[in-house]
Design an enzyme around this catalytic site. Structure first.
Site, PDB file in Angstrom:
ATOM      1  N   LYS A  75      23.316  29.573  44.471  1.00 26.93           N
ATOM      2  CA  LYS A  75      24.703  29.624  44.961  1.00 26.93           C
ATOM      3  C   LYS A  75      24.665  29.414  46.471  1.00 26.93           C
ATOM      4  O   LYS A  75      23.782  29.969  47.142  1.00 26.93           O
ATOM      5  CB  LYS A  75      25.295  30.988  44.592  1.00 26.93           C
ATOM      6  CG  LYS A  75      26.774  31.140  44.927  1.00 26.93           C
ATOM      7  CD  LYS A  75      27.327  32.473  44.416  1.00 26.93           C
ATOM      8  CE  LYS A  75      28.815  32.626  44.696  1.00 26.93           C
ATOM      9  NZ  LYS A  75      29.369  33.902  44.203  1.00 26.93           N
ATOM     10  N   SER A 150      33.525  33.604  41.316  1.00 31.72           N
ATOM     11  CA  SER A 150      33.323  32.577  42.304  1.00 31.72           C
ATOM     12  C   SER A 150      32.039  31.757  42.100  1.00 31.72           C
ATOM     13  O   SER A 150      31.888  30.714  42.735  1.00 31.72           O
ATOM     14  CB  SER A 150      33.277  33.220  43.690  1.00 31.72           C
ATOM     15  OG  SER A 150      32.148  34.091  43.796  1.00 31.72           O
ATOM     16  N   SER A 174      32.084  37.934  39.790  1.00 29.97           N
ATOM     17  CA  SER A 174      31.773  36.509  40.004  1.00 29.97           C
ATOM     18  C   SER A 174      30.520  35.973  39.346  1.00 29.97           C
ATOM     19  O   SER A 174      30.290  34.771  39.379  1.00 29.97           O
ATOM     20  CB  SER A 174      31.712  36.210  41.488  1.00 29.97           C
ATOM     21  OG  SER A 174      33.006  36.061  41.966  1.00 29.97           O
TER      22      SER A 174
HETATM   23  N1  GLN Z   1      37.650  37.499  41.833  1.00 33.53           N
HETATM   24  C1  GLN Z   1      37.188  38.530  42.698  1.00 33.53           C
HETATM   25  C2  GLN Z   1      37.611  38.252  44.129  1.00 33.53           C
HETATM   26  O1  GLN Z   1      38.161  37.206  44.376  1.00 33.53           O
HETATM   27  C3  GLN Z   1      35.720  38.694  42.604  1.00 33.53           C
HETATM   28  C4  GLN Z   1      34.960  37.682  43.363  1.00 33.53           C
HETATM   29  C5  GLN Z   1      33.483  37.953  43.390  1.00 33.53           C
HETATM   30  O2  GLN Z   1      32.951  38.683  42.571  1.00 33.53           O
HETATM   31  N2  GLN Z   1      32.827  37.385  44.390  1.00 33.53           N
HETATM   32  O3  GLN Z   1      37.417  39.064  44.986  1.00 33.53           O
END
Ligand code: GLN
Length: 483
Positions: A75, A150, A174
């Site tokens: 990532k 994400s 995410s």
């Molecule tokens: N959807 C959540 C956010 O936007 C989690 C994102 C994540 O786990 N990085 O904060």
């Protein structure tokens, strides 16, 4: 070769069935064939070939670690020395990291091959991978649907078999959420299990790096390399790392599975409820005992998270000021103009929204009402889990409310997007480990079963997930066009 799991690839390399260079070249070719998914931000072809040659030499010499020569990708939130590390943002589009994240260092030492850096929501803020400066990631399973966020690039690339495994990070879901939507296995370890050093911070008390692979056995191999205490991360845990592959075949006879009644109330989509029930039935056949548990504060997880995460992000992202690194506006008039325009141009809409909300929640006069209150709720949620895990070994439920939704479907209403995290976020507030395991399809789109465990009990989670994968084949399905 792309049809093999990471475990099979590792075995083949160790046995000399093929070379790492052959393998790496074949994956690089596949990545070029499937650029339409938009899963990669950077492909590091030359580096990968050079690493593969080195890996082949290590394999020929004998005693090579298990991941030697295995092609994976990271990532783009993990700093990679000498390679662009964008975090999905225009702000860091020109940022070449001067050092490696500990996780990257560990994979390098293990001889793993990195094929490049994977697309992600900007600064890991999102549930659909539609906020990336580099564009939306597409779900290989269904046209015009989101890959989830994400870590959407990681999930789509593993699902499409462009890589054998990937790193991801999970602040509120995410890893698990895109894993579920793309039909792969995702593991978010206990907070502190994997070093956060060099992992660009979103919400430091919630962020945790983990694995995204085809199978639980693959996850065990990757986690083995990633996990462990790191003196460079003051929140990393001084705990021994068990042998994750050693316990995969333990019997589940007598395993106590908790089902939180709050997960299975009327708001759960009927098809999702049926799919999860079918998965639970497999566990019953394996001798597990099902126990209803209650976690009354779960419903407060989304509001608490969406105060705490923005508050921490507003502090973390203050370092992107146009002075030291990252985007700088042209011809600033003075220092204030430099800050305002560099940040105004460098950050996307969702990131700006979070910074505004977080700054507001932390400001004098509102701090007690919002931030402190959210922290108190966080404690109540942790306590709910601790209580439940006194009576059960693992907790199960859905990962997402629905399968992958359409691109653009939720982008207009941030609250609707935040609700996509309803089943994952509480786990991060408590700091617990959890997995998403492929558990079927709704309308030909994959869905995941969530397995939540006790602190540092990743070995149990992997065992529970692996046993399910011995009696089901959901994790072996490949999207059409990517066979
Ligand atoms: N959807 C959540 C956010 O936007 C989690 C994102 C994540 O786990 N990085 O904060």
């Amino acid at each position: 070769m792309h049809t093999k799991t990471l475990t099979e690839i590792s075995r083949g390399l160790q046995a000399g069935d093929y070379s790492s260079q052959e393998l790496t070249e074949s994956y690089l070719k596949r990545i070029k064939q499937h650029t339409a998914l938009n899963s990669f931000i950077t492909v590091t072809e030359d580096l990968a070939i050079a690493q593969a040659k080195q890996a082949d030499a290590m394999l020929a010499a004998g005693n090579a670690p298990v991941l030697t020569g295995v092609p994976i990708a990271h990532k783009d939130i993990f700093c990679t020395q000498g390679i662009k590390t964008s975090c999905g943002s225009k702000m860091l589009d020109n940022f070449i990291a001067p050092y490696n994240a500990t996780v990257i260092e560990k994979f390098n030492q293990a001889g793993a091959i990195s094929l490049g850096k994977l697309n992600m929501d900007e600064f890991a803020m999102g549930s659909s991978n539609e906020t990336s400066f580099y564009g939306t990631v597409y779900n290989p399973w269904a046209e015009n649907t989101v890959a989830g966020g994400s870590s959407g690039g990681s999930a789509a690339a593993v699902a499409a078999r462009l890589i054998s495994g990937a790193t991801g990070t999970d602040t509120g879901g995410s890893i698990r959420q895109p894993a579920a939507l793309c039909g792969i296995t995702g593991l978010k370890p206990t907070y502190g299990r994997v070093s956060r050093f060099g992992m660009i911070a979103y919400a430091s008390s919630l962020d945790q790096g983990g694995t995204m692979t085809q199978t639980a056995a693959d996850s065990a191999l990757m986690l083995q390399t990633m996990a462990g205490f790191d003196t460079k991360d003051s929140t990393s845990a001084e705990q021994d790392v068990p042998d994750y592959s050693a316990n995969l075949n333990n019997s589940l006879q007598g395993l106590k599975i908790g089902l939180p009644k709050e997960f299975f109330d009327d708001s759960l989509n009927a098809e999702m409820a049926t799919a999860i029930e079918t998965a639970i039935n497999e566990y019953k056949k394996m001798g597990a005992e099902i126990i209803e548990v209650s976690m009354p504060n779960l419903k407060l997880a989304i509001p608490a998270y969406y105060v705490i995460a923005p508050a921490e992000c507003s502090a973390n992202l203050s370092r992107m000021d146009g002075v030291r690194f990252g985007h700088r506006c042209d011809n600033p008039e003075d220092l204030n103009d430099l800050y305002i325009r560099s940040r105004g141009e460098g950050f996307g809409t969702e990131v700006k929204r979070r910074i505004l909300v977080g700054t507001y929640a932390l400001s004098a006069g509102y701090y007690d009402a919002y931030y402190i209150k959210a922290q108190k709720i966080r404690r109540l949620i942790s306590n709910d889990f601790t209580e439940a895990l006194k009576t059960v070994d693992v907790i199960m439920g859905p990962v997402t409310p629905t399968p992958a939704f359409g691109i653009g479907e939720k982008t207009k209403d941030p609250i609707e997007m935040y609700l996509a995290d309803i089943y994952t976020i509480a786990v991060n507030l408590a700091g617990l480990p959890a997995m998403s395991v492929p558990a079927g399809f709704i309308d030909n789109k994959p869905i995941g079963l969530q397995i939540i465990g006790n602190y540092f009990d990743e070995a149990k989670l992997l065992n529970v997930a692996h046993q399910y994968q011995q009696v089901t084949d959901w994790h072996q399905q490949t999207p059409q066009g990517f066979e």
